[in-house]
Design an enzyme around this catalytic site. Structure first.
Site, PDB file in Angstrom:
ATOM      1  N   ASN A 214      56.247  32.490  39.806  1.00 53.79           N
ATOM      2  CA  ASN A 214      56.404  32.922  41.150  1.00 53.79           C
ATOM      3  C   ASN A 214      56.284  31.337  41.947  1.00 53.79           C
ATOM      4  O   ASN A 214      55.956  30.452  41.187  1.00 53.79           O
ATOM      5  CB  ASN A 214      55.188  33.825  41.563  1.00 53.79           C
ATOM      6  CG  ASN A 214      54.094  33.593  40.977  1.00 53.79           C
ATOM      7  OD1 ASN A 214      53.337  32.507  41.603  1.00 53.79           O
ATOM      8  ND2 ASN A 214      53.391  34.327  40.091  1.00 53.79           N
ATOM      9  N   ALA A 278      44.588  33.565  41.588  1.00 53.65           N
ATOM     10  CA  ALA A 278      45.761  33.474  40.820  1.00 53.65           C
ATOM     11  C   ALA A 278      46.954  34.345  41.322  1.00 53.65           C
ATOM     12  O   ALA A 278      46.777  35.658  41.449  1.00 53.65           O
ATOM     13  CB  ALA A 278      45.444  33.437  39.455  1.00 53.65           C
ATOM     14  N   ILE A 310      43.672  41.158  35.446  1.00 53.34           N
ATOM     15  CA  ILE A 310      42.526  40.459  35.241  1.00 53.34           C
ATOM     16  C   ILE A 310      41.328  40.975  36.336  1.00 53.34           C
ATOM     17  O   ILE A 310      40.074  40.979  35.865  1.00 53.34           O
ATOM     18  CB  ILE A 310      42.810  38.929  35.342  1.00 53.34           C
ATOM     19  CG1 ILE A 310      43.887  38.527  34.270  1.00 53.34           C
ATOM     20  CG2 ILE A 310      41.557  38.147  35.143  1.00 53.34           C
ATOM     21  CD1 ILE A 310      44.421  37.299  34.652  1.00 53.34           C
ATOM     22  N   PHE A 328      42.714  38.590  45.868  1.00 48.81           N
ATOM     23  CA  PHE A 328      43.504  38.461  46.987  1.00 48.81           C
ATOM     24  C   PHE A 328      44.750  39.445  46.855  1.00 48.81           C
ATOM     25  O   PHE A 328      44.823  40.350  45.840  1.00 48.81           O
ATOM     26  CB  PHE A 328      44.140  37.029  46.863  1.00 48.81           C
ATOM     27  CG  PHE A 328      43.411  35.978  47.238  1.00 48.81           C
ATOM     28  CD1 PHE A 328      42.107  35.529  46.758  1.00 48.81           C
ATOM     29  CD2 PHE A 328      44.021  35.243  48.480  1.00 48.81           C
ATOM     30  CE1 PHE A 328      41.694  34.699  47.375  1.00 48.81           C
ATOM     31  CE2 PHE A 328      43.256  34.341  49.051  1.00 48.81           C
ATOM     32  CZ  PHE A 328      42.026  33.875  48.572  1.00 48.81           C
ATOM     33  N   LYS A 342      44.329  48.391  47.286  1.00 46.29           N
ATOM     34  CA  LYS A 342      44.018  47.492  46.130  1.00 46.29           C
ATOM     35  C   LYS A 342      42.572  47.620  45.946  1.00 46.29           C
ATOM     36  O   LYS A 342      42.188  47.328  44.924  1.00 46.29           O
ATOM     37  CB  LYS A 342      44.725  46.187  46.265  1.00 46.29           C
ATOM     38  CG  LYS A 342      45.280  45.414  45.367  1.00 46.29           C
ATOM     39  CD  LYS A 342      46.201  44.278  45.576  1.00 46.29           C
ATOM     40  CE  LYS A 342      47.261  44.797  45.512  1.00 46.29           C
ATOM     41  NZ  LYS A 342      48.538  43.924  45.948  1.00 46.29           N
TER      42      LYS A 342
HETATM   43  O1  C5P Z   1      48.229  43.756  42.294  1.00 47.87           O
HETATM   44  P1  C5P Z   1      48.391  42.285  42.763  1.00 47.87           P
HETATM   45  O2  C5P Z   1      49.024  41.315  41.814  1.00 47.87           O
HETATM   46  O3  C5P Z   1      48.991  42.318  44.150  1.00 47.87           O
HETATM   47  O4  C5P Z   1      46.916  42.037  42.705  1.00 47.87           O
HETATM   48  C1  C5P Z   1      46.640  40.561  43.384  1.00 47.87           C
HETATM   49  C2  C5P Z   1      45.202  40.306  43.019  1.00 47.87           C
HETATM   50  O5  C5P Z   1      44.949  40.674  41.557  1.00 47.87           O
HETATM   51  C3  C5P Z   1      44.953  38.985  42.967  1.00 47.87           C
HETATM   52  O6  C5P Z   1      43.462  38.667  43.127  1.00 47.87           O
HETATM   53  C4  C5P Z   1      45.253  38.538  41.657  1.00 47.87           C
HETATM   54  O7  C5P Z   1      44.789  37.305  41.281  1.00 47.87           O
HETATM   55  C5  C5P Z   1      44.699  39.837  40.717  1.00 47.87           C
HETATM   56  N1  C5P Z   1      45.703  39.831  39.662  1.00 47.87           N
HETATM   57  C6  C5P Z   1      44.975  39.912  38.342  1.00 47.87           C
HETATM   58  N2  C5P Z   1      45.619  40.241  37.369  1.00 47.87           N
HETATM   59  C7  C5P Z   1      47.002  40.866  37.575  1.00 47.87           C
HETATM   60  C8  C5P Z   1      47.596  40.844  38.529  1.00 47.87           C
HETATM   61  C9  C5P Z   1      46.703  40.441  39.508  1.00 47.87           C
HETATM   62  O8  C5P Z   1      43.834  39.317  38.419  1.00 47.87           O
HETATM   63  N3  C5P Z   1      47.616  41.010  36.223  1.00 47.87           N
END
Ligand code: C5P
Length: 409
Positions: A214, A278, A310, A328, A342
């Site tokens: 991305n 991230a 994560i 975030f 979220k």
């Molecule tokens: O679900 P979404 O990707 O919109 O969520 C955003 C938040 O979740 C951010 O803080 C991002 O760092 C974290 N995230 C994560 N692991 C993922 C997807 C998003 O930690 N696989």
């Protein structure tokens, strides 16, 4: 008593030496005092007279100067400073530093110093990419020498690529940061706290050549890590591939995929605070191709599977859950609604929601606009630089830790 920070500026012989005059002015503005060593070749680009006028000090050039040896020889020069900065650092001086060659005043001083050293390389892209230079750079990094840049772009020689010396602003910001860190280490409000920050994108391989990613630049995550570190926190930054150099003083772990980022985060627990900035790829290829996919039909279907979350994994850990888990929410529509969902779904304590529609320029840009969401509060922050957001978030964290020794807001 003069409490100015002191920098010994070693100017080596590259075209970027002409920028040293502006650099000195900028460092003076930051109340940093400068003493210069000029190599013989650097003297062809910039004169001792102009350096003396700006640094308000004698300029040192000669290893075997009888008068200097009586007053300020190379050992004293190397000790009577708080930091040694080599800018520009040519491939030649980098090679000499790496091998310990001491054949002039600059290199002898560098070999003799017991102070921190920062270098700002400047050279042609092929010289920078040359295996010798890269080996020398990794040797210096292993010794704890900090490297600023080089940057990508057009060079004085007309070629393009990595090799330009970083801007004066970037060099002076790094030095300012260095001295602030030094001062804050004792007084930092996050001293003794362990913080983990994730930043940048992830790359999920499709085949050996292609990957899914991305537009994340990593700037926000890096800025947060720097702000926490400035307040004395023991900071680990776990980052996907970005163009940003490792910030001095921060433990940076480089990963590529979401699964590697998760493992790296789990390895860092227990921690007091985890901030997931991230842009993790939500999916990866179900069956990664071991060979390059060849063109066959007009369309190609890729089967994706969900990556581990994560943020949710850490927020929901039973054992050693950090005091604060912050995420975030980058959205292009229904920002508040999606971000609030979220917060609940992932079980984190705070969400920093931001609109990442193309027109906002947040991805890759230097500013961001945040809606701060906790369980019972929503705040709208003005448009701020990513640096300022890092600082504002750090202040909030400090206030939270002060007010809520046990509970959450
Ligand atoms: O679900 P979404 O990707 O919109 O969520 C955003 C938040 O979740 C951010 O803080 C991002 O760092 C974290 N995230 C994560 N692991 C993922 C997807 C998003 O930690 N696989």
């Amino acid at each position: 008593m003069n409490n100015k920070q002191r920098v010994l500026l070693i100017i080596s012989g590259g075209i970027a030496a002409y920028k040293s005059l502006d650099l000195i002015r900028e460092l003076n503005r930051l109340n940093i005092s400068i003493r210069c060593i000029l190599t013989e070749n650097a003297g062809k680009f910039v004169t001792p007279l102009s350096l003396t006028a700006l640094s308000k000090d004698k300029v040192y050039q000669d290893l075997f100067s009888v008068s200097d040896e009586n007053t300020m020889g190379h050992i004293q020069l190397s000790r009577n400073t708080d930091l040694v900065l080599v800018a520009p650092a040519t491939a030649n001086i980098i090679a000499k530093m790496s091998c310990g060659i001491a054949d002039d005043l600059a290199t002898t001083t560098l070999l003799a110093t017991d102070k921190p050293v920062i270098i700002a390389p400047s050279m042609n892209v092929r010289m920078w990419n040359h295996a010798s230079t890269q080996t020398n750079i990794s040797t210096l990094l292993k010794r704890g020498i900090k490297i600023i840049g080089p940057e990508d772009g057009e060079m004085a020689c007309g070629e393009f690529g990595l090799g330009r010396m970083s801007d004066i602003e970037k060099i002076s910001a790094t030095l300012n940061n260095f001295f602030k860190i030094k001062t804050n280490k004792a007084a930092g409000k996050l001293k003794g706290r362990k913080v983990v920050v994730t930043g940048g994108p992830t790359h999920e391989a499709i085949d050996p050549i292609r990957y899914i990613t991305n537009h994340s630049s990593g700037k926000q995550g890096f800025a947060i890590a720097r702000a926490l570190h400035e307040q004395g926190a023991t900071t680990t930054l776990i980052t996907g591939p970005t163009q940003i150099p490792d910030p001095p003083g921060i433990c940076v772990k480089h990963i590529t995929t979401a699964e590697e980022m998760l493992q790296s985060c789990l390895d860092c627990l227990p921690a007091d605070i985890v901030i997931c900035a991230a842009a993790v790829s939500d999916w990866r290829i179900k069956n990664q191709y071991s060979e390059k996919i060849k063109k066959q039909d007009e369309t190609l279907s890729l089967e994706l599977m969900e990556n581990p979350d994560i943020l949710a994994t850490i927020a929901r850990t039973q054992k050693n859950r950090p005091n604060l888990v912050i995420g975030f929410a980058a959205e292009t529509q229904n920002l508040l609604e999606n971000a609030t969902i979220k917060l609940d779904k992932k079980g984190c304590d705070w969400i920093l929601a931001n609109n990442v529609s193309k027109e906002t320029g947040v991805f890759g840009g230097d500013t961001n606009q945040i809606k701060f969401i906790s369980k019972n509060k929503i705040e709208e922050w003005p448009i701020l630089s990513k640096e300022a957001i890092g600082k504002k978030l750090t202040k909030r964290i400090i206030a939270f830790l002060k007010d809520h020794k046990n509970g959450k807001d």
